[in-house]
Structure formats: structure tokens, C-alpha cells
Design a protein around this motif. Structure first.
Motif, PDB file in Angstrom:
ATOM      1  N   LYS A 196       0.822  -1.214   0.000  1.00 40.41           N
ATOM      2  CA  LYS A 196       0.000   0.000   0.000  1.00 40.41           C
ATOM      3  C   LYS A 196       0.856   1.265   0.000  1.00 40.41           C
ATOM      4  O   LYS A 196       0.471   2.298   0.565  1.00 40.41           O
ATOM      5  CB  LYS A 196      -0.980  -0.001   1.173  1.00 40.41           C
ATOM      6  CG  LYS A 196      -2.023  -1.111   1.086  1.00 40.41           C
ATOM      7  CD  LYS A 196      -3.045  -1.023   2.194  1.00 40.41           C
ATOM      8  CE  LYS A 196      -4.195  -1.983   1.963  1.00 40.41           C
ATOM      9  NZ  LYS A 196      -3.838  -3.405   1.965  1.00 40.41           N
ATOM     10  N   ILE A 197       2.004   1.208  -0.664  1.00 41.21           N
ATOM     11  CA  ILE A 197       2.907   2.361  -0.657  1.00 41.21           C
ATOM     12  C   ILE A 197       2.332   3.534  -1.447  1.00 41.21           C
ATOM     13  O   ILE A 197       2.683   4.685  -1.206  1.00 41.21           O
ATOM     14  CB  ILE A 197       4.301   1.989  -1.191  1.00 41.21           C
ATOM     15  CG1 ILE A 197       4.238   1.559  -2.660  1.00 41.21           C
ATOM     16  CG2 ILE A 197       4.939   0.927  -0.328  1.00 41.21           C
ATOM     17  CD1 ILE A 197       5.587   1.467  -3.313  1.00 41.21           C
ATOM     18  N   LEU A 198       1.428   3.250  -2.386  1.00 41.27           N
ATOM     19  CA  LEU A 198       0.790   4.312  -3.160  1.00 41.27           C
ATOM     20  C   LEU A 198      -0.519   4.778  -2.526  1.00 41.27           C
ATOM     21  O   LEU A 198      -1.221   5.614  -3.101  1.00 41.27           O
ATOM     22  CB  LEU A 198       0.520   3.841  -4.590  1.00 41.27           C
ATOM     23  CG  LEU A 198       1.744   3.407  -5.408  1.00 41.27           C
ATOM     24  CD1 LEU A 198       1.316   2.869  -6.766  1.00 41.27           C
ATOM     25  CD2 LEU A 198       2.716   4.553  -5.581  1.00 41.27           C
ATOM     26  N   ALA A 199      -0.830   4.235  -1.342  1.00 38.93           N
ATOM     27  CA  ALA A 199      -2.070   4.592  -0.635  1.00 38.93           C
ATOM     28  C   ALA A 199      -3.284   4.401  -1.541  1.00 38.93           C
ATOM     29  O   ALA A 199      -4.135   5.286  -1.672  1.00 38.93           O
ATOM     30  CB  ALA A 199      -1.998   6.019  -0.107  1.00 38.93           C
ATOM     31  N   ALA A 200      -3.343   3.220  -2.171  1.00 38.68           N
ATOM     32  CA  ALA A 200      -4.452   2.869  -3.070  1.00 38.68           C
ATOM     33  C   ALA A 200      -4.627   3.874  -4.197  1.00 38.68           C
ATOM     34  O   ALA A 200      -5.741   4.159  -4.641  1.00 38.68           O
ATOM     35  CB  ALA A 200      -5.750   2.693  -2.287  1.00 38.68           C
ATOM     36  N   GLY A 201      -3.499   4.429  -4.670  1.00 35.36           N
ATOM     37  CA  GLY A 201      -3.546   5.332  -5.814  1.00 35.36           C
ATOM     38  C   GLY A 201      -3.678   6.801  -5.472  1.00 35.36           C
ATOM     39  O   GLY A 201      -3.695   7.656  -6.371  1.00 35.36           O
ATOM     40  N   GLU A 245       5.568   2.856 -16.550  1.00 35.20           N
ATOM     41  CA  GLU A 245       5.856   4.123 -15.877  1.00 35.20           C
ATOM     42  C   GLU A 245       6.371   3.897 -14.446  1.00 35.20           C
ATOM     43  O   GLU A 245       7.362   4.504 -14.030  1.00 35.20           O
ATOM     44  CB  GLU A 245       4.595   4.985 -15.849  1.00 35.20           C
ATOM     45  CG  GLU A 245       4.141   5.459 -17.234  1.00 35.20           C
ATOM     46  CD  GLU A 245       2.799   6.163 -17.195  1.00 35.20           C
ATOM     47  OE1 GLU A 245       2.106   6.090 -16.152  1.00 35.20           O
ATOM     48  OE2 GLU A 245       2.432   6.788 -18.217  1.00 35.20           O
ATOM     49  N   THR A 246       5.701   3.011 -13.719  1.00 33.63           N
ATOM     50  CA  THR A 246       6.019   2.824 -12.303  1.00 33.63           C
ATOM     51  C   THR A 246       7.365   2.147 -12.112  1.00 33.63           C
ATOM     52  O   THR A 246       8.210   2.615 -11.331  1.00 33.63           O
ATOM     53  CB  THR A 246       4.914   2.000 -11.619  1.00 33.63           C
ATOM     54  OG1 THR A 246       3.657   2.670 -11.790  1.00 33.63           O
ATOM     55  CG2 THR A 246       5.198   1.840 -10.143  1.00 33.63           C
ATOM     56  N   LEU A 277      -1.395   8.546  -3.785  1.00 34.36           N
ATOM     57  CA  LEU A 277      -0.067   9.120  -3.994  1.00 34.36           C
ATOM     58  C   LEU A 277       0.442   8.821  -5.401  1.00 34.36           C
ATOM     59  O   LEU A 277       0.213   7.736  -5.943  1.00 34.36           O
ATOM     60  CB  LEU A 277       0.919   8.546  -2.978  1.00 34.36           C
ATOM     61  CG  LEU A 277       0.721   8.934  -1.517  1.00 34.36           C
ATOM     62  CD1 LEU A 277       1.645   8.107  -0.625  1.00 34.36           C
ATOM     63  CD2 LEU A 277       0.978  10.420  -1.310  1.00 34.36           C
ATOM     64  N   LYS A 278       1.153   9.760  -5.972  1.00 32.53           N
ATOM     65  CA  LYS A 278       1.851   9.525  -7.223  1.00 32.53           C
ATOM     66  C   LYS A 278       3.087   8.676  -6.930  1.00 32.53           C
ATOM     67  O   LYS A 278       3.703   8.804  -5.865  1.00 32.53           O
ATOM     68  CB  LYS A 278       2.279  10.848  -7.860  1.00 32.53           C
ATOM     69  CG  LYS A 278       1.122  11.753  -8.248  1.00 32.53           C
ATOM     70  CD  LYS A 278       0.279  11.128  -9.354  1.00 32.53           C
ATOM     71  CE  LYS A 278      -0.810  12.095  -9.826  1.00 32.53           C
ATOM     72  NZ  LYS A 278      -1.687  11.472 -10.846  1.00 32.53           N
ATOM     73  N   PRO A 279       3.490   7.822  -7.869  1.00 33.20           N
ATOM     74  CA  PRO A 279       4.651   6.957  -7.615  1.00 33.20           C
ATOM     75  C   PRO A 279       5.897   7.702  -7.169  1.00 33.20           C
ATOM     76  O   PRO A 279       6.583   7.263  -6.236  1.00 33.20           O
ATOM     77  CB  PRO A 279       4.853   6.247  -8.953  1.00 33.20           C
ATOM     78  CG  PRO A 279       3.481   6.187  -9.541  1.00 33.20           C
ATOM     79  CD  PRO A 279       2.832   7.481  -9.141  1.00 33.20           C
ATOM     80  N   GLU A 280       6.210   8.829  -7.788  1.00 35.81           N
ATOM     81  CA  GLU A 280       7.438   9.540  -7.418  1.00 35.81           C
ATOM     82  C   GLU A 280       7.404   9.986  -5.970  1.00 35.81           C
ATOM     83  O   GLU A 280       8.399   9.852  -5.227  1.00 35.81           O
ATOM     84  CB  GLU A 280       7.655  10.741  -8.333  1.00 35.81           C
ATOM     85  CG  GLU A 280       8.949  11.470  -8.039  1.00 35.81           C
ATOM     86  CD  GLU A 280       9.460  12.271  -9.217  1.00 35.81           C
ATOM     87  OE1 GLU A 280      10.622  12.695  -9.152  1.00 35.81           O
ATOM     88  OE2 GLU A 280       8.714  12.462 -10.192  1.00 35.81           O
ATOM     89  N   GLU A 281       6.262  10.503  -5.534  1.00 32.85           N
ATOM     90  CA  GLU A 281       6.111  10.942  -4.146  1.00 32.85           C
ATOM     91  C   GLU A 281       6.229   9.750  -3.199  1.00 32.85           C
ATOM     92  O   GLU A 281       6.878   9.827  -2.149  1.00 32.85           O
ATOM     93  CB  GLU A 281       4.750  11.631  -3.981  1.00 32.85           C
ATOM     94  CG  GLU A 281       4.531  12.296  -2.643  1.00 32.85           C
ATOM     95  CD  GLU A 281       3.200  13.016  -2.569  1.00 32.85           C
ATOM     96  OE1 GLU A 281       2.999  13.739  -1.574  1.00 32.85           O
ATOM     97  OE2 GLU A 281       2.370  12.861  -3.498  1.00 32.85           O
ATOM     98  N   ALA A 282       5.609   8.636  -3.570  1.00 37.33           N
ATOM     99  CA  ALA A 282       5.644   7.439  -2.732  1.00 37.33           C
ATOM    100  C   ALA A 282       7.065   6.889  -2.620  1.00 37.33           C
ATOM    101  O   ALA A 282       7.510   6.497  -1.533  1.00 37.33           O
ATOM    102  CB  ALA A 282       4.719   6.376  -3.317  1.00 37.33           C
ATOM    103  N   PHE A 283       7.777   6.856  -3.731  1.00 41.68           N
ATOM    104  CA  PHE A 283       9.131   6.310  -3.729  1.00 41.68           C
ATOM    105  C   PHE A 283      10.093   7.205  -2.957  1.00 41.68           C
ATOM    106  O   PHE A 283      10.992   6.715  -2.266  1.00 41.68           O
ATOM    107  CB  PHE A 283       9.626   6.095  -5.157  1.00 41.68           C
ATOM    108  CG  PHE A 283       8.831   5.098  -5.946  1.00 41.68           C
ATOM    109  CD1 PHE A 283       8.068   4.128  -5.322  1.00 41.68           C
ATOM    110  CD2 PHE A 283       8.830   5.133  -7.336  1.00 41.68           C
ATOM    111  CE1 PHE A 283       7.313   3.211  -6.048  1.00 41.68           C
ATOM    112  CE2 PHE A 283       8.093   4.222  -8.080  1.00 41.68           C
ATOM    113  CZ  PHE A 283       7.332   3.255  -7.432  1.00 41.68           C
ATOM    114  N   ASP A 284       9.915   8.523  -3.065  1.00 43.83           N
ATOM    115  CA  ASP A 284      10.765   9.436  -2.311  1.00 43.83           C
ATOM    116  C   ASP A 284      10.563   9.223  -0.811  1.00 43.83           C
ATOM    117  O   ASP A 284      11.529   9.273  -0.031  1.00 43.83           O
ATOM    118  CB  ASP A 284      10.463  10.893  -2.686  1.00 43.83           C
ATOM    119  CG  ASP A 284      11.043  11.279  -4.035  1.00 43.83           C
ATOM    120  OD1 ASP A 284      11.928  10.554  -4.532  1.00 43.83           O
ATOM    121  OD2 ASP A 284      10.599  12.299  -4.606  1.00 43.83           O
TER     122      ASP A 284
END
Length: 249
Positions: free
Chosen positions: A204-209, A241-242, A211-218
Motif C-alpha cells: 500500500k505504498i501508493l495509498a491505493a492510488g 511508468e512505475t 499518492l503519485k509513484p514519485e512521491e511514494a518512492f521518495d
């Protein structure tokens, strides 16, 4: 970021896994769940395309929720030469059935579903973990409530019986059992998770969509307790993309 594999016993588990929550149209996706039902659950051929695309992008592991369309697509992928390393989630009420299925699929690891873990029936959990160990497969637990359950696990009789621990982790604290998720809560959470001394898998790192991937990965760069990440993907384009972005971090 999250490249390579982690060796546990005789198994090597990729540090980035393709998640399958979109494939089963999980309720956490809100209105998109209906679209995922139509596009993915009802059309396992589309799931297969995502598995293949992810594999071609270097994602050689998959965290499997063993619903029929997902298993069907995975078997098709294996038959086509896409040798995905399988981490299986064992569902409540289907424990023995799922353990047998994942053993047949040559899974490298199996984790008891969060609804099993979060009941805190330690005798039952011990019994099912032992069934997994009897298959010579790495075992683990999943939770929906990382604050409450991690604290309970630290005091439980099953603490030494599993190697993997999957928890929701995201910048917002979304789908985590906390009212706020500020600096103090994050620090306490990090310290508690580290004290459990397991290989930690973030979901759930993207908070079910949200969060944008870049924000989540940072944000994940600051969560130094995370060893493995699983990311649900809903299309080939999203995979491209991800996973390309993740590889660049």
C-alpha cells in the motif's frame, strides 16, 4: 532502489514484487474497483499482459492473492517461460487449500493473510505457520494494523516462527491504524518495526492510488526498515511508468 534479491534460508526473494490487489478488484480502490473487476478480474488475459510486461521490465517476483483469475494468469505466464518468483498470501478459511496450491506453484514464500494475523489467535497462527514450514517454504505474516499488531507480536509466542512481515507503509498513514502520522508517530513506528527483527515487506505504498509513484518512492527512501516492496499495477502502461521510475531512484 529495491534492486536485487534477499536470500532467506534456501530461497532468494526479489526486492520488488508485482502486487495483485488490482487484479482482484480490491475494495480499497473505491470506484476504480469496478473498472478493475471488468478489465482484470473478468479478463485474466489482461492480467497476463501485465505480468509479462513487468517481467520484461525486470520485475521477476509476484505477490499472489490466489483468486482464480490471478492463478490462471500466473500459470499461463509460467507456461510461456516467465518464471516469476511467487510469494503467496494464504487466505482465511482456505489456509490448507492455499498452502497446497502455493506448494504446487513452487512458491518461495507464503504469508498468512492480515485477517488471520489480526485476529491474534496465536495457537491457530502457529499451526498454520508450521504447515508452511513443513513444505520447506519461507513463512510470514501480513497485517492491516501495523501499530497494534506489531506491538502484540513482540509479546506473542509466535515471534520466532516466521521470517517475513508485510505491513502497509505510505507517507499519509493511509490504511494504517493511526489517527495521525506525523514525525513522532513515524519515529515510533520505525523503531517498533525494526525491533521485530524480520524481513519487512511494504504494501500500500501508493495509498491505493492517492499518492503519485514519485512521491511514494521518495518517502520510501526515508523508511530504512523496508527490505522488500510490493506494488499493485493495473495496466501495461502503469507497469512501464512505475517500474521505470522505481529503477531510476
Amino acid at each position: 532502489m529495491f534492486e536485487g534479491k534477499i536470500k532467506i534460508s534456501q530461497s532468494e526473494i526479489p526486492r520488488t514484487l508485482l502486487g495483485t490487489s488490482p487484479f482482484i478488484a480490491a475494495a480499497q480502490f473505491g470506484h476504480r474497483a469496478r473498472l478493475y473487476q471488468l478489465d482484470l478480474y473478468n479478463n485474466p488475459e489482461n492480467i497476463l499482459k501485465i505480468i509479462k510486461k513487468s517481467y520484461e521490465l525486470g520485475i521477476t517476483g509476484i505477490q499472489v492473492l490466489p483468486y482464480p483469475p490471478v492463478v490462471e494468469a500466473l500459470i499461463w505466464a509460467q507456461e510461456a517461460g516467465y518464471d516469476m518468483n511467487v510469494m503467496g498470501t494464504v487466505r482465511p478459511g482456505k489456509e490448507n487449500e492455499d498452502i497446497k496450491l502455493f506448494s504446487d506453484l513452487k512458491a518461495s514464500s507464503m504469508l498468512l493473510h492480515a485477517n488471520i494475523t489480526d485476529d491474534k489467535d496465536w495457537n491457530f497462527i502457529e499451526e498454520k505457520l508450521q504447515l508452511i514450514k513443513d513444505e520447506k517454504i519461507v513463512s510470514g505474516l501480513v497485517t492491516h494494523m501495523p501499530f497494534q499488531i506489531t506491538d502484540s507480536l513482540l509479546k506473542s509466542p509466535v515471534l520466532d516462527l516466521f521470517e517475513l512481515y508485510m505491513v502497509p507503509v505510505n507517507k499519509l498513514g493511509y490504511l494504517m491504524d493511526c489517527d495521525t502520522y506525523g514525525i513522532e508517530e513515524r519515529t515510533n513506528f520505525n523503531n517498533m518495526i525494526k525491533s521485530i527483527n524480520k524481513i519487512v515487506i511494504a504494501k500500500k505504498i501508493l495509498a491505493a492510488g492517492i499518492l503519485k509513484p514519485e512521491e511514494a518512492f521518495d518517502y520510501l527512501k526515508t523508511a530504512d526498515f523496508v527490505d522488500i516492496v510490493t506494488i499493485g499495477i493495473a495496466s501495461e502502461k502503469e507497469a512501464q511508468e512505475t517500474f521505470t521510475l522505481l529503477a531510476s531512484k
